[in-house]
Design an enzyme around this catalytic site. Structure first.
Site, mmCIF file in Angstrom:
data_model
loop_
_atom_site.group_PDB
_atom_site.id
_atom_site.type_symbol
_atom_site.label_atom_id
_atom_site.label_comp_id
_atom_site.label_asym_id
_atom_site.label_seq_id
_atom_site.Cartn_x
_atom_site.Cartn_y
_atom_site.Cartn_z
ATOM 1 N N GLU A 1 -6.552 -7.941 -0.626
ATOM 2 C CA GLU A 1 -6.946 -7.909 0.783
ATOM 3 C C GLU A 1 -8.396 -7.486 0.916
ATOM 4 O O GLU A 1 -8.881 -6.643 0.159
ATOM 5 C CB GLU A 1 -6.144 -6.853 1.565
ATOM 6 N N GLU B 1 0.813 -1.223 0.000
ATOM 7 C CA GLU B 1 0.000 0.000 0.000
ATOM 8 C C GLU B 1 0.848 1.275 0.000
ATOM 9 O O GLU B 1 0.805 2.072 0.941
ATOM 10 C CB GLU B 1 -0.965 0.002 1.186
HETATM 11 C C1 GLA Z 1 -4.074 -2.527 4.896
HETATM 12 C C2 GLA Z 1 -2.691 -3.135 4.940
HETATM 13 C C3 GLA Z 1 -2.593 -4.331 5.813
HETATM 14 C C4 GLA Z 1 -3.408 -4.185 7.056
HETATM 15 C C5 GLA Z 1 -4.822 -3.868 6.675
HETATM 16 C C6 GLA Z 1 -5.728 -3.776 7.860
HETATM 17 O O1 GLA Z 1 -4.814 -2.920 3.850
HETATM 18 O O2 GLA Z 1 -2.176 -3.443 3.680
HETATM 19 O O3 GLA Z 1 -1.235 -4.517 6.146
HETATM 20 O O4 GLA Z 1 -2.892 -3.150 7.822
HETATM 21 O O5 GLA Z 1 -4.845 -2.626 6.024
HETATM 22 O O6 GLA Z 1 -7.002 -3.506 7.448
#
Ligand code: GLA
Ligand code: ZN
Length: 687
Positions: free
Chosen positions: A310, A150
């Site tokens: 995710e 991210e």
């Molecule tokens: C983001 C991050 C993860 C985690 C999630 C929690 O998407 O990439 O590492 O912190 O949030 O929701």
């Protein structure tokens, strides 16, 4: 080319076993396997565990994690570990620490915290990627590489400032050109030397708060936004290139965050082997807002399928109020992603942390440590279903006759603008058009300003404030050849550097639109003007362009204020096509009516049982409804029906088909019952 190791949608997600005693790992593997997990993302935050000093690397923990998951028969999505800077590195090489918008240099902490122009980062992050690629190149079960995590944020340090000057030199060539494009003689800002230029933070040109920063000089703020997005892209590419040197056919990507304003994902897309997205709808976010984000991701690589990297199995920990996903909602959202082109269903996280800020974030394995939980069982249900689905949906595409143009430079420029209204938000306006199509079950591509638009029946460009070089010509040709083009208030004002095109708004679009906008009025949030069309009254909100037709015809006029009687909606016949100007922001109902009654747009054949065809429903204000999309390949068409409400809904099968989730067969005209939050994926033959 399809990777032959991927025979079904990858199912699994982030697994961080370095947080637990290795003795617990075999039990994790057992539970995850039983839940249907076949792919784990590992090594996301392990930089500190691997690189212990400038020249000291230790892969022993990662080796044992790799062995554990490999022995359990799982595929690996291998992250490059560089998403959080090690403490020693932060202490020893302070250049890697970011400087905030307020000029404060960070101490150690957080994550996604490296200055993108730090020499230390640019040396060590690609080196890590290289070492990982070399070490695990021969491992047969790494199906993807996950660079960093991210990417986000900005830095305002001295190294960034220096790199910014170089970036500007490349872009403008001479300081005179820069002065001209930024209109630097305003407020005596004339620059004589590249070194006069500083990062435009709160110590310089910007004010307000970081997330809604205002600026005295749009030119420099806009370029700094571009420059920082490019800088992070260069970090990504540093690692990407190293992996590719070692493993040329590796599938390399990074997890994006949908409509994330700070990074121009369209510019990143060529360097993503597959787009990947983290889907975290906020509590109460509408299904169309989520759909917009998913289609934005689908559009990054020309409509190709992408990875859901995710989502939370249940709760997200960072909200003020962290509600759990209701029974069935995780499954529904998983298939919503698939309905919009996802070819994987992955989660954050496989196992719940015991400490720090994500210990109450949803996980497949909860603190209780066994599989007898609601969340685990729901994950398992989806896991089993995906096993049954196999590869039949993989790489199927969504056919769309309509497109929305979306552009990050334009986004920044609109929202850096001082006037006409701080309430005019780019993504919000675009989403209104999207929502109308979503409710009408119309498939739409969300594409960049650079995309080829010639194949679309109708193209929407809400708030096309910035006209980039060649854009006006491209749009004129498109309409000349029979296309329909729709744009809105506050369009055509400036060039790519936010310099106004003089001679009357909408600038370079004047000829195509056949209008001149003399003034733009902004309305307070509690005020509306109105106009009448299709025998109905609709609201005019936020901004009202005062328009003179110059060749176009007025379809509707304002009803109130001193500009009552002047046009608000216009249509210009241009060549074989038509160009529409929507001089204000209106209601979803208006956009739906415009699409059906004026533009003749068609959605997926769709009807809810016992009611009029969905496209003609009048309950525009009901938020929860049945969403419907299509994916197809040469032989089959898959209709997705997603019930976003708690109540049972019934839809009509458009033709003979089979629900691939249950193998239940339907004839054309049959009623399909959707339970609350239920999903049906009807496969029909294309022959
Ligand atoms: C983001 C991050 C993860 C985690 C999630 C929690 O998407 O990439 O590492 O912190 O949030 O929701
Ligand atoms: Zn920096």
């Amino acid at each position: 080319m399809r990777d032959e190791r991927i025979t079904k949608f990858p199912f699994g997600g982030d697994y961080n076993p370095e947080q637990w005693d290795p003795e617990t790992w075999p039990e994790d593997m057992k539970l995850l396997r039983e839940a249907g997990v076949d792919t784990v993302t590992i090594n996301v935050f392990s930089w500190a565990l691997i690189q212990k000093d400038d020249d000291v690397y230790d892969f022993s923990i990662l080796d044992s994690i790799v062995r554990t998951v490999t022995d359990a028969g799982m595929n690996i999505c291998m992250a490059t570990a560089t998403a959080a800077v090690p403490a020693w590195m932060s202490r020893k090489h302070p250049d890697i620490r970011r400087v905030e918008w307020n000029g404060m240099r960070h101490t150690f902490g957080g994550r996604e915290n490296a200055c993108p122009n730090s020499p230390t980062m640019r040396k060590y992050s690609p080196l890590m990627a290289r070492k990982l690629a070399e070490r695990y190149a021969s491992l047969p079960n790494i199906i993807a590489w996950h660079v960093s995590n991210e990417y986000s944020g900005r830095c305002y340090c001295e190294n960034c400032t220096k790199a910014f000057r170089e970036w500007l030199r490349d872009k403008y060539g001479t300081i005179e050109k820069l002065n001209h494009e930024w209109n630097a003689n305003f407020w005596g800002h004339t620059f004589y030397d590249w070194d006069d230029i500083v990062a435009p933070n709160i110590l310089s040109e910007e004010f307000g708060d970081y997330w809604n920063a205002r600026t005295c000089f749009q030119g420099i703020s806009l370029d700094y936004a571009r420059f920082q997005s490019d800088s992070l892209l260069r970090n990504y590419r540093d690692e990407y290139d190293e992996i590719k040197k070692v493993i040329p056919d590796a599938l390399v990507t990074t997890n994006l965050m949908g409509a994330y304003k700070e990074i121009n994902y369209q510019k990143w897309a060529p360097y993503l082997d597959i787009a990947a997205h983290d889907n975290y709808p906020w509590d109460g976010e509408s299904e169309s807002s989520v759909g917009f984000t998913l289609d934005l991701i689908r559009g990054l690589k020309g409509g190709r399928s992408w990875w859901l990297m995710e989502q939370t199995p249940s709760v997200s920990n960072w909200f003020v109020n962290c509600s759990v996903k209701r029974p069935g909602v995780m499954r529904l959202l998983s298939y919503q992603a698939v309905a919009h082109g996802a070819d994987s269903v992955m989660f954050f996280q496989m196992k719940r942390s015991v400490g720090a800020c994500e210990k109450y974030h949803g996980a497949v394995i909860d603190h209780v440590g066994h599989g007898e939980t609601r969340v685990y069982r729901e994950v398992q249900t989806v896991g089993k279903e995906l096993e049954r689905l196999g590869d039949q949906l993989m790489e199927t595409v969504t056919p769309a006759k309509y497109a929305i143009l979306f552009d990050w430079d334009n986004w920044w420029a609109v929202e850096y603008s001082a006037g006409p209204s701080a309430y005019l938000k780019y993504a919000d306006e675009v989403k209104k058009y999207y929502e109308a199509m979503h409710r009408l079950h119309i498939s739409v591509d969300i594409i960049s300003y650079d995309s080829d638009i010639s194949g679309y029946d109708t193209v929407f460009a809400p708030l096309m404030y910035m006209i980039k070089p060649g854009m006006a010509d491209k749009l004129e040709k498109y309409v000349q050849n029979g296309g329909h083009f729709v744009t809105t208030a506050f369009s055509g004002y400036v060039n790519e550097n936010d310099r106004v095109t003089v001679g009357g708004y909408p600038g370079e679009l004047k000829k195509l639109m056949g209008i001149w906008v003399e003034e733009i009025d902004a309305l307070p949030q509690d005020k509306e003007n109105h106009f009448r069309l299709f025998d109905k009254d609709y609201p005019a909100r936020i901004v009202c362009d005062v328009i003179h037709t110059q060749g176009a015809v007025a379809l509707a006029d304002y009803k109130e204020d001193f500009y009552a009687g002047s046009p608000v909606i216009t249509c210009n016949s241009f060549g074989r096509g038509r160009a529409y100007y929507i001089g204000t922001s209106s209601s979803i109902e208006f956009y739906m009516d415009l699409m059906l009654k004026e533009l003749g747009m068609e959605g997926i054949e769709f009807a809810e049982s016992g009611t009029v065809p969905c496209a003609y429903r009048q309950d525009y204000d009901s938020v929860k409804y049945v969403e419907s999309t299509v994916r197809e390949n040469d032989s089959a068409r898959f209709f997705f029906y997603l019930n976003h409400s708690e109540e049972v809904k019934r839809v009509i099968a458009p033709s003979k088909g089979i629900d691939i989730l249950t193998d239940r067969e339907y004839s054309g005209g049959d009623e399909i019952e959707l339970a609350g939050y239920g999903v049906v994926i009807l496969r029909t033959s294309k022959a």
